[in-house]
Design an enzyme around this catalytic site. Structure first.
Site, PDB file in Angstrom:
ATOM      1  N   PRO A 237     -47.355  71.156  11.962  1.00  0.00           N
ATOM      2  CA  PRO A 237     -46.842  71.106  10.598  1.00  0.00           C
ATOM      3  C   PRO A 237     -45.938  72.290  10.269  1.00  0.00           C
ATOM      4  O   PRO A 237     -45.630  72.530   9.107  1.00  0.00           O
ATOM      5  CB  PRO A 237     -48.125  71.193   9.775  1.00  0.00           C
ATOM      6  CG  PRO A 237     -48.985  72.115  10.590  1.00  0.00           C
ATOM      7  CD  PRO A 237     -48.627  71.892  12.045  1.00  0.00           C
ATOM      8  N   ARG A 239     -42.863  74.537  12.511  1.00  0.00           N
ATOM      9  CA  ARG A 239     -41.439  74.510  12.846  1.00  0.00           C
ATOM     10  C   ARG A 239     -41.258  73.707  14.126  1.00  0.00           C
ATOM     11  O   ARG A 239     -42.013  73.840  15.080  1.00  0.00           O
ATOM     12  CB  ARG A 239     -40.893  75.928  13.040  1.00  0.00           C
ATOM     13  CG  ARG A 239     -40.543  76.648  11.743  1.00  0.00           C
ATOM     14  CD  ARG A 239     -39.308  76.021  11.086  1.00  0.00           C
ATOM     15  NE  ARG A 239     -38.855  76.762   9.924  1.00  0.00           N
ATOM     16  CZ  ARG A 239     -39.191  76.498   8.670  1.00  0.00           C
ATOM     17  NH1 ARG A 239     -40.051  75.520   8.416  1.00  0.00           N
ATOM     18  NH2 ARG A 239     -38.696  77.202   7.664  1.00  0.00           N
ATOM     19  N   ASP A 263     -44.621  67.304  11.506  1.00  0.00           N
ATOM     20  CA  ASP A 263     -43.890  67.232  10.242  1.00  0.00           C
ATOM     21  C   ASP A 263     -42.563  67.972  10.337  1.00  0.00           C
ATOM     22  O   ASP A 263     -41.798  68.011   9.378  1.00  0.00           O
ATOM     23  CB  ASP A 263     -44.741  67.836   9.115  1.00  0.00           C
ATOM     24  CG  ASP A 263     -44.113  67.666   7.741  1.00  0.00           C
ATOM     25  OD1 ASP A 263     -43.704  66.539   7.413  1.00  0.00           O
ATOM     26  OD2 ASP A 263     -44.024  68.667   6.984  1.00  0.00           O
ATOM     27  N   GLU A 268     -34.083  70.128  13.415  1.00  0.00           N
ATOM     28  CA  GLU A 268     -33.931  70.748  12.093  1.00  0.00           C
ATOM     29  C   GLU A 268     -33.639  72.241  12.149  1.00  0.00           C
ATOM     30  O   GLU A 268     -33.311  72.832  11.118  1.00  0.00           O
ATOM     31  CB  GLU A 268     -35.220  70.589  11.289  1.00  0.00           C
ATOM     32  CG  GLU A 268     -35.614  69.185  10.947  1.00  0.00           C
ATOM     33  CD  GLU A 268     -36.882  69.209  10.129  1.00  0.00           C
ATOM     34  OE1 GLU A 268     -36.791  69.111   8.894  1.00  0.00           O
ATOM     35  OE2 GLU A 268     -37.962  69.361  10.723  1.00  0.00           O
ATOM     36  N   HIS A 295     -40.825  66.048   7.251  1.00  0.00           N
ATOM     37  CA  HIS A 295     -40.875  67.412   6.710  1.00  0.00           C
ATOM     38  C   HIS A 295     -41.304  67.412   5.237  1.00  0.00           C
ATOM     39  O   HIS A 295     -40.583  67.906   4.357  1.00  0.00           O
ATOM     40  CB  HIS A 295     -39.533  68.112   6.879  1.00  0.00           C
ATOM     41  CG  HIS A 295     -39.698  69.604   7.035  1.00  0.00           C
ATOM     42  ND1 HIS A 295     -39.069  70.340   8.004  1.00  0.00           N
ATOM     43  CD2 HIS A 295     -40.444  70.500   6.337  1.00  0.00           C
ATOM     44  CE1 HIS A 295     -39.398  71.617   7.894  1.00  0.00           C
ATOM     45  NE2 HIS A 295     -40.245  71.734   6.885  1.00  0.00           N
ATOM     46  N   ILE A 296     -42.486  66.884   4.993  1.00  0.00           N
ATOM     47  CA  ILE A 296     -43.006  66.777   3.621  1.00  0.00           C
ATOM     48  C   ILE A 296     -44.179  67.730   3.391  1.00  0.00           C
ATOM     49  O   ILE A 296     -44.964  67.533   2.464  1.00  0.00           O
ATOM     50  CB  ILE A 296     -43.419  65.326   3.301  1.00  0.00           C
ATOM     51  CG1 ILE A 296     -44.451  64.814   4.318  1.00  0.00           C
ATOM     52  CG2 ILE A 296     -42.197  64.414   3.264  1.00  0.00           C
ATOM     53  CD1 ILE A 296     -45.048  63.445   3.950  1.00  0.00           C
ATOM     54  N   GLY A 297     -44.268  68.774   4.211  1.00  0.00           N
ATOM     55  CA  GLY A 297     -45.389  69.695   4.098  1.00  0.00           C
ATOM     56  C   GLY A 297     -45.588  70.270   2.714  1.00  0.00           C
ATOM     57  O   GLY A 297     -46.723  70.439   2.255  1.00  0.00           O
ATOM     58  N   SER A 298     -44.509  70.564   2.005  1.00  0.00           N
ATOM     59  CA  SER A 298     -44.627  71.133   0.656  1.00  0.00           C
ATOM     60  C   SER A 298     -44.244  70.130  -0.421  1.00  0.00           C
ATOM     61  O   SER A 298     -44.063  70.503  -1.577  1.00  0.00           O
ATOM     62  CB  SER A 298     -43.738  72.378   0.537  1.00  0.00           C
ATOM     63  OG  SER A 298     -42.367  72.021   0.666  1.00  0.00           O
TER      64      SER A 298
END
Length: 343
Positions: A237, A239, A263, A268, A295-298
């Site tokens: 989750p 990089r 994620d 990227e 990339h929805i970690g936050s």
């Protein structure tokens, strides 16, 4: 009437963020969810004093040279590997991050990825949508967390938040992080601090919670994967370039790795010249369990709003002559040192 300074936001922002900035500056915002490319951001930033930056941006020495008025980059990020910090400091530009707001949602997503991967949740959903549901069948047997050994690579804020949330799952927790002191380790009595090698060799699930720096680039590679317990699962989750995606595809294909959830992806990591153009196609085509999120970690609405507002306030700190919150450099000291050396 004095002309307001310009602040550029490279991605859409919440109305509250834009309103906060517009009280002090002229704000230009990318209205599309499709990010501007490097050259477009640089062109639009030429007359800006502040830049509200996101994961999609790459700030290097050439960019900074083309933006002589820039005084501060407020990154709506925790990791800042996409920004050349040395070049920014030399150019007299502050760089700020949001150090802690991303911690809890990232840890929550990591748990979700682990459960989805081990329990075949995504695969089961796809099967029902494709084939309908006709009752229980002896299929999709996976692996739970109870009784499993979970290894957390990196024990900073995110790693500790993951451990805290796993504490109730009745799993054995290992962690490795050379920067963690004995005193800090004592505060986590249910986590066994050990070596990276032991975490890799002993864990049923390996979860990455590291920043991307030179020493962590491809920390999970062919050699690492070969040393993992056969049938272990890998969760990233953090990089993308912590992981050699090609090596992961190989390890899954030969049965060494039982599954991979991520994620974040190598494509990227904009600051890397040789980054791939997309996710390794073999990972997307594998029949073995894989779970990928964009990339929805936050990506929790209230959290994302506060992340933006924190970055925006840091930009306004600099415009008001204050040391900004979340600063990861100090261009004032660098410039003072240069002036002293020139005397």
């Amino acid at each position: 009437m004095p002309v307001k300074p310009k602040i550029l936001a490279t991605n859409p922002v919440f109305p509250e963020t834009q309103a906060l900035l517009e009280a002090y500056a002229t704000v230009e915002v990318n209205p599309s969810v499709e990010p501007w490319d490097y050259h477009e951001v640089r062109r639009r930033c030429r007359d800006a004093v502040g830049l509200l930056a996101f994961m999609t941006d790459r700030i290097d020495a050439d960019f900074l040279a083309a933006c002589p008025d820039l005084r501060v980059i407020g990154a709506a990020l925790k990791g800042f590997d996409n920004i050349d910090l040395h070049a920014a400091t030399g150019a007299g530009v502050w760089v700020t991050i949001v150090p802690d707001l991303l911690t809890v949602p990232t840890a929550e997503l990591a748990i979700g990825l682990m459960l989805s991967l081990g329990r075949n949740i995504v695969t089961g959903d796809r099967n029902i949508r494709a084939n309908g549901f006709h009752g229980w069948r002896a299929q999709l047997y996976g692996a739970g967390l109870a009784g499993a050994t979970v290894g957390i690579v990196g024990f900073g804020l995110v790693g500790r938040a993951i451990a805290e949330r796993l504490a109730g799952f009745q799993c054995r927790l290992l962690a490795c992080d050379q920067s963690v002191s004995a005193t800090t380790a004592e505060a986590w009595p249910y986590v066994t601090m050990t070596s990276f090698e032991n975490v890799i060799a002993s864990s049923d699930y390996v979860v990455l919670a590291l920043p991307l720096i030179a020493s962590t680039m491809h920390i999970v590679n062919a050699e690492t994967l070969a040393a993992m317990k056969r049938g272990a699962r890998l969760v990233n989750p953090a990089r993308g370039s912590l992981v050699d995606e090609s090596a992961v595809a190989d390890a899954i294909s030969r049965g060494q790795l039982a599954g991979y959830a991520a994620d974040a992806f190598e494509c990227e990591d904009w600051a890397l010249e040789n980054r791939p153009s997309g996710i390794d196609r073999r990972l997307l085509d594998l029949s073995a369990p894989t779970v990928f999120t964009p990339h929805i970690g936050s990506a929790v609405t209230d959290v994302r709003r506060e992340i933006e507002l924190s970055a925006a306030r840091s930009i306004l700190d600099v415009l008001a002559g204050r040391v900004p919150f979340g600063a990861v450099n100090d261009p004032g000291k660098r410039m003072a040192h240069a002036q002293s050396a020139a005397r």
